[in-house]
Structure formats: structure tokens, C-alpha cells
Design a protein around this motif. Sequence first.
Motif, PDB file in Angstrom:
ATOM      1  N   ILE A   1      -8.883  -2.196   6.496  1.00 32.46           N
ATOM      2  CA  ILE A   1      -7.573  -1.542   6.428  1.00 32.46           C
ATOM      3  C   ILE A   1      -7.265  -1.115   4.996  1.00 32.46           C
ATOM      4  O   ILE A   1      -6.753  -0.016   4.758  1.00 32.46           O
ATOM      5  N   ASP A   2      -7.609  -1.957   4.030  1.00 36.87           N
ATOM      6  CA  ASP A   2      -7.415  -1.578   2.626  1.00 36.87           C
ATOM      7  C   ASP A   2      -8.215  -0.328   2.283  1.00 36.87           C
ATOM      8  O   ASP A   2      -7.750   0.530   1.517  1.00 36.87           O
ATOM      9  N   SER A   3      -9.410  -0.212   2.843  1.00 37.49           N
ATOM     10  CA  SER A   3     -10.238   0.962   2.564  1.00 37.49           C
ATOM     11  C   SER A   3      -9.610   2.227   3.141  1.00 37.49           C
ATOM     12  O   SER A   3      -9.746   3.313   2.565  1.00 37.49           O
ATOM     13  N   ILE A   4      -8.909   2.103   4.264  1.00 37.59           N
ATOM     14  CA  ILE A   4      -8.209   3.256   4.846  1.00 37.59           C
ATOM     15  C   ILE A   4      -7.099   3.720   3.907  1.00 37.59           C
ATOM     16  O   ILE A   4      -6.930   4.916   3.654  1.00 37.59           O
ATOM     17  N   PHE A   5      -6.339   2.775   3.369  1.00 37.73           N
ATOM     18  CA  PHE A   5      -5.293   3.139   2.421  1.00 37.73           C
ATOM     19  C   PHE A   5      -5.880   3.814   1.182  1.00 37.73           C
ATOM     20  O   PHE A   5      -5.302   4.760   0.644  1.00 37.73           O
ATOM     21  N   ASN A   6      -7.043   3.346   0.741  1.00 37.59           N
ATOM     22  CA  ASN A   6      -7.679   3.960  -0.420  1.00 37.59           C
ATOM     23  C   ASN A   6      -8.084   5.398  -0.128  1.00 37.59           C
ATOM     24  O   ASN A   6      -7.957   6.277  -0.992  1.00 37.59           O
ATOM     25  N   VAL A   7      -8.560   5.632   1.080  1.00 43.67           N
ATOM     26  CA  VAL A   7      -8.936   6.992   1.481  1.00 43.67           C
ATOM     27  C   VAL A   7      -7.718   7.912   1.424  1.00 43.67           C
ATOM     28  O   VAL A   7      -7.791   9.044   0.922  1.00 43.67           O
ATOM     29  N   ILE A   8      -6.583   7.436   1.944  1.00 46.37           N
ATOM     30  CA  ILE A   8      -5.356   8.241   1.935  1.00 46.37           C
ATOM     31  C   ILE A   8      -4.908   8.521   0.505  1.00 46.37           C
ATOM     32  O   ILE A   8      -4.543   9.652   0.162  1.00 46.37           O
TER      33      ILE A   8
ATOM     34  N   TYR B   1       0.451   9.369   8.918  1.00 48.15           N
ATOM     35  CA  TYR B   1      -0.961   9.624   9.195  1.00 48.15           C
ATOM     36  C   TYR B   1      -1.798   8.368   8.964  1.00 48.15           C
ATOM     37  O   TYR B   1      -2.733   8.077   9.728  1.00 48.15           O
ATOM     38  N   SER B   2      -1.469   7.595   7.934  1.00 49.18           N
ATOM     39  CA  SER B   2      -2.220   6.364   7.672  1.00 49.18           C
ATOM     40  C   SER B   2      -2.066   5.375   8.822  1.00 49.18           C
ATOM     41  O   SER B   2      -3.020   4.664   9.176  1.00 49.18           O
ATOM     42  N   VAL B   3      -0.877   5.327   9.423  1.00 45.69           N
ATOM     43  CA  VAL B   3      -0.663   4.459  10.584  1.00 45.69           C
ATOM     44  C   VAL B   3      -1.590   4.860  11.726  1.00 45.69           C
ATOM     45  O   VAL B   3      -2.219   4.013  12.364  1.00 45.69           O
ATOM     46  N   ASP B   4      -1.695   6.151  11.968  1.00 47.28           N
ATOM     47  CA  ASP B   4      -2.580   6.632  13.035  1.00 47.28           C
ATOM     48  C   ASP B   4      -4.043   6.308  12.751  1.00 47.28           C
ATOM     49  O   ASP B   4      -4.802   5.952  13.661  1.00 47.28           O
ATOM     50  N   LEU B   5      -4.452   6.436  11.490  1.00 46.89           N
ATOM     51  CA  LEU B   5      -5.838   6.126  11.128  1.00 46.89           C
ATOM     52  C   LEU B   5      -6.157   4.657  11.379  1.00 46.89           C
ATOM     53  O   LEU B   5      -7.234   4.321  11.879  1.00 46.89           O
ATOM     54  N   ILE B   6      -5.213   3.787  11.027  1.00 47.62           N
ATOM     55  CA  ILE B   6      -5.420   2.363  11.291  1.00 47.62           C
ATOM     56  C   ILE B   6      -5.496   2.121  12.796  1.00 47.62           C
ATOM     57  O   ILE B   6      -6.309   1.323  13.270  1.00 47.62           O
ATOM     58  N   GLY B   7      -4.655   2.829  13.550  1.00 46.14           N
ATOM     59  CA  GLY B   7      -4.709   2.710  15.011  1.00 46.14           C
ATOM     60  C   GLY B   7      -6.060   3.127  15.563  1.00 46.14           C
ATOM     61  O   GLY B   7      -6.609   2.471  16.467  1.00 46.14           O
ATOM     62  N   GLU B   8      -6.629   4.196  15.036  1.00 45.58           N
ATOM     63  CA  GLU B   8      -7.959   4.637  15.476  1.00 45.58           C
ATOM     64  C   GLU B   8      -9.021   3.588  15.148  1.00 45.58           C
ATOM     65  O   GLU B   8      -9.927   3.335  15.952  1.00 45.58           O
ATOM     66  N   PHE B   9      -8.884   2.987  13.986  1.00 49.31           N
ATOM     67  CA  PHE B   9      -9.824   1.938  13.589  1.00 49.31           C
ATOM     68  C   PHE B   9      -9.752   0.749  14.548  1.00 49.31           C
ATOM     69  O   PHE B   9     -10.779   0.223  14.995  1.00 49.31           O
ATOM     70  N   LEU B  10      -8.540   0.314  14.881  1.00 47.07           N
ATOM     71  CA  LEU B  10      -8.392  -0.818  15.797  1.00 47.07           C
ATOM     72  C   LEU B  10      -8.914  -0.484  17.186  1.00 47.07           C
ATOM     73  O   LEU B  10      -9.506  -1.337  17.862  1.00 47.07           O
TER      74      LEU B  10
ATOM     75  N   ALA C   1       0.848  -1.193   0.000  1.00 49.36           N
ATOM     76  CA  ALA C   1       0.000   0.000   0.000  1.00 49.36           C
ATOM     77  C   ALA C   1       0.879   1.237   0.000  1.00 49.36           C
ATOM     78  O   ALA C   1       2.004   1.211   0.510  1.00 49.36           O
ATOM     79  N   LEU C   2       0.387   2.310  -0.579  1.00 48.34           N
ATOM     80  CA  LEU C   2       1.088   3.598  -0.589  1.00 48.34           C
ATOM     81  C   LEU C   2       2.498   3.479  -1.151  1.00 48.34           C
ATOM     82  O   LEU C   2       3.427   4.158  -0.719  1.00 48.34           O
ATOM     83  N   GLY C   3       2.695   2.579  -2.096  1.00 43.90           N
ATOM     84  CA  GLY C   3       3.995   2.412  -2.721  1.00 43.90           C
ATOM     85  C   GLY C   3       5.010   1.706  -1.855  1.00 43.90           C
ATOM     86  O   GLY C   3       6.203   1.719  -2.150  1.00 43.90           O
ATOM     87  N   THR C   4       4.562   1.062  -0.787  1.00 45.92           N
ATOM     88  CA  THR C   4       5.470   0.363   0.105  1.00 45.92           C
ATOM     89  C   THR C   4       4.755  -0.871   0.645  1.00 45.92           C
ATOM     90  O   THR C   4       3.726  -1.293   0.109  1.00 45.92           O
ATOM     91  N   THR C   5       5.291  -1.481   1.678  1.00 47.61           N
ATOM     92  CA  THR C   5       4.663  -2.647   2.293  1.00 47.61           C
ATOM     93  C   THR C   5       4.159  -2.286   3.682  1.00 47.61           C
ATOM     94  O   THR C   5       4.587  -1.303   4.281  1.00 47.61           O
ATOM     95  N   TYR C   6       3.236  -3.087   4.169  1.00 44.28           N
ATOM     96  CA  TYR C   6       2.760  -2.885   5.537  1.00 44.28           C
ATOM     97  C   TYR C   6       2.615  -4.222   6.245  1.00 44.28           C
ATOM     98  O   TYR C   6       2.441  -5.266   5.616  1.00 44.28           O
ATOM     99  N   ASN C   7       2.717  -4.179   7.554  1.00 48.60           N
ATOM    100  CA  ASN C   7       2.589  -5.369   8.389  1.00 48.60           C
ATOM    101  C   ASN C   7       1.917  -4.968   9.688  1.00 48.60           C
ATOM    102  O   ASN C   7       2.353  -4.028  10.354  1.00 48.60           O
ATOM    103  N   ILE C   8       0.842  -5.659  10.037  1.00 46.06           N
ATOM    104  CA  ILE C   8       0.080  -5.338  11.247  1.00 46.06           C
ATOM    105  C   ILE C   8      -0.082  -6.606  12.065  1.00 46.06           C
ATOM    106  O   ILE C   8      -0.538  -7.636  11.556  1.00 46.06           O
ATOM    107  N   ILE C   9       0.305  -6.551  13.316  1.00 48.24           N
ATOM    108  CA  ILE C   9       0.168  -7.671  14.238  1.00 48.24           C
ATOM    109  C   ILE C   9      -0.801  -7.250  15.336  1.00 48.24           C
ATOM    110  O   ILE C   9      -0.640  -6.183  15.949  1.00 48.24           O
ATOM    111  N   LEU C  10      -1.817  -8.062  15.608  1.00 52.01           N
ATOM    112  CA  LEU C  10      -2.819  -7.676  16.600  1.00 52.01           C
ATOM    113  C   LEU C  10      -3.425  -8.915  17.245  1.00 52.01           C
ATOM    114  O   LEU C  10      -3.352 -10.027  16.713  1.00 52.01           O
ATOM    115  N   ASP C  11      -4.014  -8.706  18.397  1.00 50.52           N
ATOM    116  CA  ASP C  11      -4.735  -9.765  19.101  1.00 50.52           C
ATOM    117  C   ASP C  11      -6.221  -9.473  19.007  1.00 50.52           C
ATOM    118  O   ASP C  11      -6.689  -8.425  19.477  1.00 50.52           O
TER     119      ASP C  11
END
Length: 332
Positions: free
Chosen positions: A54-61, A172-181, A32-42
Amino acid sequence: MDYSNKFRLILFSTLFLSCINENDTININGDALGTTYNIILDSSLDKSDLSKSIDSIFNVINNSMSTYLESSIISDVNKNIQTQLDEHFIKVFNKSKEVWEESDRYFDPTVGILVNAYGFGPLVLSDDIDVNSIESLKYLVGFDKVFLNNNNEVVKENKDIFIDFNSIAKGYSVDLIGEFLFEKQINNYLIEVGGEILAKGINNQTKSTWKLGIQDPLNQDRYIQTVKLNNKALATSGNYRKFRLDSQTGERYVHTINPITGFTSKNNILSVSVISEDCITSDAWATALLSLDLERGRTIIDQKESLEALWIISTNDKVEIIKSKNWNKLSN
């Protein structure tokens, strides 16, 4: 400022040091965003549903701030097409203005015109780099030349000013994903997008705070520093890998551009890592500190309780670590 193609910042790999058992955690990754992403969560939530959100958040950005997308809001702004700004563009604009002021103007999204001139942006102005043309474009740089009016419309002092949020949008996209989680009541997670990181809660595999390693830029087989992220964000910006050679002169131009002089930065700073409360702040400051004089940068950071930074500098073909005054408190 620190740019490269399609939102990708050239960062030193910041890797998870703890072992992850995917049977007990959810690991979501991709491009996403011309790079890679990795999210680890419980979470007991469905991985596929989380991934789609999460893909929809990247699309918004992308639709808001990608200079590589012709239909994005920022592309309309740069083409002087009247457009309705979304909340994300406005938030990033206001944060950029804040860091621009506090960093002595070393974080400046209007340097985008020079990014294009050096061949690092979406609009390559020439096959070769003309120093005289760089000089002639400097009058278009300066975040004091743009502002939001009462209707939240971008007003530019000159129609040719080119705004580029590539050095802050990833954070900013990282923060948005954090808000979503957070909204999904997920308390333990680590989000990494192209090296920009937000960590919350604990790593359930180690039952402790998330621990990360920052790679030695001259020896990728070893970590030069480890750090614990306790509900904090970390961003790293570097300039030793991404460069362009002028085909006529052979001159080497790094992709970190000094918005004050208009020229690519020539210092011995290989990378800067910044820890703060949110990733948008860390991302912007890591970019600014890469161009700022080291001593001036340390002075600014040491005066801010919410920021800590680590510089990796090159001295006689060796690397040296410089830390802000409270960085060590975060490493232990």
C-alpha cells in the motif's frame, strides 16, 4: 476547485460507526498524500506485506501527480519539461476531462494557477492577494486549453498553464488500493484516505453493509447523516475550515475557487458528499458541486443514475441537508 497543502482536502470527518475488533480484522493506517489513511480488511495475509504494498501505491501516486514533489511527472509538465506520462497520469487526466465537460466546466485542474495566487498551492505567488492579479491570470484557466496528443503527451495552449490534480488524486489512490486488494482476493474491506472512502463486501463485525456517519460541520459532536455503502465509494468536500486572510485588507478567502469566475466561491454550501461506483468519480464531483450553483448541481446529479449527492448548507446559522433524488435509498 477544492485544494489545500500536500493533497489534503478539508473534509468533515467520516467515521466508522461500527465497532472493529482488531483480533478478527487487519487495520492498516498511517500518513500519506499529506493526510491520513485507514484501511480495514479481512485477510489471512501478512499485515506487514500488505502495508508495504500500500505504501508503494502511495509512492506511485506522489511520483506521478504530486505538485509538491519537484521530480514528479506533473511537476515536469508544469515546468514544460518533456516527460513520459505514466498510466496513472493519463487515467486521471481523461477522467478530469470527462467531469470537466459534464459539470459545466466547474471541475477544472487548470485552476492551479489561481490556487497558487491565493496561497493555497505549492507555489505561493504573493504574500498578499491582489484581485487585479487574479483577473490577469484567468486566461490561463480552462481545461479546453490542454489535451493529450496521439503520443500521450500533454499539449498546453500556454506554457504558464498550471495543472493540479490534488482534488482527484486522493480518490484515485483509493481505487488503486481497492484494485490491489481485489487482486489479493480480499473481498471485505473499507479504504479511507483523508475522508475519501471505498467500501466492498460487508463489515464482518456486524455481518452487514458498511455503515458510516457524516459529521455536522457546525457541531463535530454529532453525525448529521448516516449512509450505507454497498460496494460504493463516498467522497466529501468542504470549504468552511480552510481559508486565508489577506494581511492588508482582512478579506477572508476560502480555498474553494470557482474556475469560471476565478474568485473564491461565495455560497452557503458547507460541504458536498458524493456516492458513485468509484472514488475518483466521487472525489471529482464533490469538488465540482462545491462551486456549482445548488440547483444546477442537483439537476445534473439527478440526471445521472450512477451518482448521488448530499449537500449541507448554512441557513441563518443553522445547517440544512439537501439530497439528490435517490440518496435516501442509500441510507436505509
